[in-house]
Motif scaffolding. Structure first.
Motif, PDB file in Angstrom:
ATOM      1  N   THR A   9       0.810  -1.223   0.000  1.00 62.76           N
ATOM      2  CA  THR A   9       0.000   0.000   0.000  1.00 62.76           C
ATOM      3  C   THR A   9       0.839   1.266   0.000  1.00 62.76           C
ATOM      4  N   ARG A  17      -8.268  -1.282  -3.066  1.00 63.94           N
ATOM      5  CA  ARG A  17      -9.659  -1.544  -3.443  1.00 63.94           C
ATOM      6  C   ARG A  17     -10.631  -0.516  -2.853  1.00 63.94           C
ATOM      7  N   SER A  18     -10.188   0.253  -1.827  1.00 67.86           N
ATOM      8  CA  SER A  18     -11.074   1.248  -1.219  1.00 67.86           C
ATOM      9  C   SER A  18     -10.897   2.629  -1.830  1.00 67.86           C
ATOM     10  N   ILE A  29      -7.826   4.057  -8.732  1.00 68.07           N
ATOM     11  CA  ILE A  29      -7.275   2.858  -9.374  1.00 68.07           C
ATOM     12  C   ILE A  29      -7.006   3.125 -10.848  1.00 68.07           C
ATOM     13  N   LEU A  68     -11.648  -1.633 -11.566  1.00 71.85           N
ATOM     14  CA  LEU A  68     -12.291  -1.101 -10.368  1.00 71.85           C
ATOM     15  C   LEU A  68     -12.835  -2.197  -9.468  1.00 71.85           C
ATOM     16  N   GLN A  69     -13.233  -3.336 -10.060  1.00 72.98           N
ATOM     17  CA  GLN A  69     -13.851  -4.412  -9.287  1.00 72.98           C
ATOM     18  C   GLN A  69     -12.846  -5.383  -8.682  1.00 72.98           C
ATOM     19  N   ALA A  70     -11.643  -5.432  -9.222  1.00 72.39           N
ATOM     20  CA  ALA A  70     -10.658  -6.408  -8.737  1.00 72.39           C
ATOM     21  C   ALA A  70     -10.325  -6.145  -7.271  1.00 72.39           C
ATOM     22  N   PRO A  71     -10.076  -7.187  -6.459  1.00 71.75           N
ATOM     23  CA  PRO A  71      -9.815  -7.009  -5.021  1.00 71.75           C
ATOM     24  C   PRO A  71      -8.416  -6.504  -4.690  1.00 71.75           C
ATOM     25  N   TRP A  72      -7.459  -6.622  -5.617  1.00 72.54           N
ATOM     26  CA  TRP A  72      -6.098  -6.113  -5.435  1.00 72.54           C
ATOM     27  C   TRP A  72      -5.465  -6.524  -4.107  1.00 72.54           C
ATOM     28  N   ASN A 118      -2.318  -4.777  -3.696  1.00 74.35           N
ATOM     29  CA  ASN A 118      -2.447  -3.323  -3.661  1.00 74.35           C
ATOM     30  C   ASN A 118      -1.659  -2.628  -4.774  1.00 74.35           C
ATOM     31  N   THR A 164     -14.668  -8.219  -6.800  1.00 73.90           N
ATOM     32  CA  THR A 164     -14.989  -8.015  -5.399  1.00 73.90           C
ATOM     33  C   THR A 164     -16.399  -8.493  -5.145  1.00 73.90           C
ATOM     34  N   LYS A 223     -20.938  -1.944  -6.749  1.00 75.54           N
ATOM     35  CA  LYS A 223     -20.951  -0.496  -6.656  1.00 75.54           C
ATOM     36  C   LYS A 223     -22.026   0.029  -7.588  1.00 75.54           C
TER      37      LYS A 223
END
Length: 444
Positions: free
Chosen positions: A178, A304-305, A310, A341-345, A348, A386, A390
């Motif tokens: 991160t 992801r937050s 992203i 945008l949807q990937a959980p990463w 990070n 994820t 959203k």
């Protein structure tokens, strides 16, 4: 030759200056010649982007005095001395004073080229390191590296600015990749200790005995390095992987903190990289040490937050890699933007950098998709998504911002070209740029 460095040639003999200059220019160097040391000193500053080749015997200021002047200005500047046969002892003395090497007349041009190559490589490394040190001590530069306008990133920047001005120790935690070490650098750079020592030490990189010596001493008499707590005195000591400290080392660190008093002379920034399920940093540290270190705390948000950050980050990294590889950056369509945008990463920003590089390489080959790069190791042929959905509006706005941002950068801020490519009227484009915080001046 990419990033050709300069070579300053100083010799009172015109023919010698020209022959050296011509030979080095043929080898790809950018040369400039001076008939005297006095003339050269008007140009050769402390960050001169190259090296110096100078004769030793010259009228006026001789080579030895010239060398001393250069070393006084920049002791890391490589200076190659040219000497006659009887001046070799003088050249040896010059090397003792800081000269990089010497050439005896008549010299082999290939030898000159070999020395120039080594010296310019050394100079490039020195200048790169200086630039990095300046960057890591520049708070505004570091804050600019914390890319993103999402609420969690704006809050992180505010925390860094607030805590940077405080005196207490800081605990930084967050998922792997991160950017916790970057946050530690920024904390130091925006605070009162910005001009003082910044020492970084990984508690997981050494065995306990070696770590104890490196952190607290005593070092062996033949070792030139001083213990980290002394090296960082008055500045900032960053301890990565603080959870790796044994009980005995935690006790020594606590004693050091107690001896420092309040406010502490040396600020400790502890970075926690714990990934164990069901176990926290509070479980890994002695309670009294934890509360001393966590009086001020920053949790770096997972990728992801960070919402549309992203796409901004992906575009920046892809552009950088495209420039490195000499190809065009991949264009992201709406479906791929949604997948990013949807990937959980789980990895990070570090994982995002890897995906951006692979996407550039795929694009250069003309094969592969971003979806394929986001495949899970645990799911066959299924993109990782994820579990939390959203609103469609968020995806649309994130893609729209990325599209305008990319187009503005590609056209270097030309509003007319962006309007034409995106088929947008001027007023609509202005409204959308204002909505997404995009400034034309940033692209020009």
């Amino acid at each position: 030759m990419p990033n050709a460095m300069k070579i300053a040639i100083i010799d009172d003999e015109r023919d010698m200056r020209q022959s050296i200059s011509q030979w080095l220019a043929l080898s790809g160097y950018d040369t400039e010649s001076f008939a005297s040391a006095e003339d050269a000193l008007k140009v050769l500053g402390p960050d001169y982007p190259g090296i110096v080749v100078t004769d030793i015997k010259m009228p006026g200021m001789g080579g030895m005095k010239f060398l001393k002047k250069l070393m006084g200005t920049d002791s890391s500047l490589p200076v190659i001395m040219i000497t006659g046969h009887g001046d070799v002892p003088m050249a040896v003395e010059a090397m003792r004073l800081g000269a990089y090497d010497f050439l005896e007349k008549p010299f082999n041009p290939e030898r000159m080229n070999e020395l120039a190559k080594k010296a310019t490589n050394a100079r490039r490394l020195t200048l790169d390191n200086r630039a990095l040190r300046r960057e890591l001590s520049d708070g505004s530069q570091l804050m600019n590296k914390l890319i993103g306008v999402s609420p969690v990133m704006e809050r992180l920047k505010e925390d860094i600015l607030d805590l940077g001005q405080a005196d207490g120790h800081v605990l930084i935690d967050g998922e792997t990749g991160t950017g916790k070490t970057l946050v530690a650098h920024a904390l130091h750079a925006v605070g009162a200790r910005a001009g003082r020592k910044f020492v970084l030490l990984s508690c997981a990189a050494m065995e306990e005995e070696a770590l104890s010596k490196r952190l607290f001493g005593p070092m062996n008499p033949e070792e030139s390095q001083i213990p980290a707590v002394e090296e960082a005195r008055g500045g900032t000591l960053v301890l990565e992987d603080i959870e790796a400290l044994s009980d005995a080392m935690q006790a020594r660190l606590l004693t050091f903190l107690n001896d420092e008093g309040t406010p502490p002379e040396t600020r400790i920034v502890a970075i926690c990289n714990m990934q164990d399920e069901g176990r926290s940093i509070e479980d890994a540290l002695r309670p009294n040490l934890f509360y001393r270190l966590a009086s001020l705390r920053i949790t770096v948000p997972p990728l992801r937050s960070r919402g549309e950050d992203i796409l901004t980050l992906f575009t920046r990294f892809a552009d950088q890699f495209a420039e490195d590889y000499g190809c065009a950056a991949p264009q992201v369509d709406a479906q791929e933007a949604a997948q990013l945008l949807q990937a959980p990463w789980p990895g990070n920003v570090r994982q995002l950098i890897n995906v951006a590089e692979q996407a550039v390489l795929q694009s250069r080959r003309g094969s592969g998709t971003i979806a394929s790069l986001l495949m899970s190791d645990h799911q066959e042929m299924q993109p990782v998504m994820t579990t939390e959905g959203k609103p469609l509006k968020e995806y649309v706005e994130a893609f729209e911002r990325m599209l305008i941002d990319n187009t503005m950068r590609r056209h270097k801020g030309s509003i007319a070209a962006v309007m034409d490519e995106l088929c947008l009227p001027r007023r609509t484009l202005n409204e959308k740029m204002a909505k997404y915080g995009l400034q034309r001046g940033d692209y020009m």
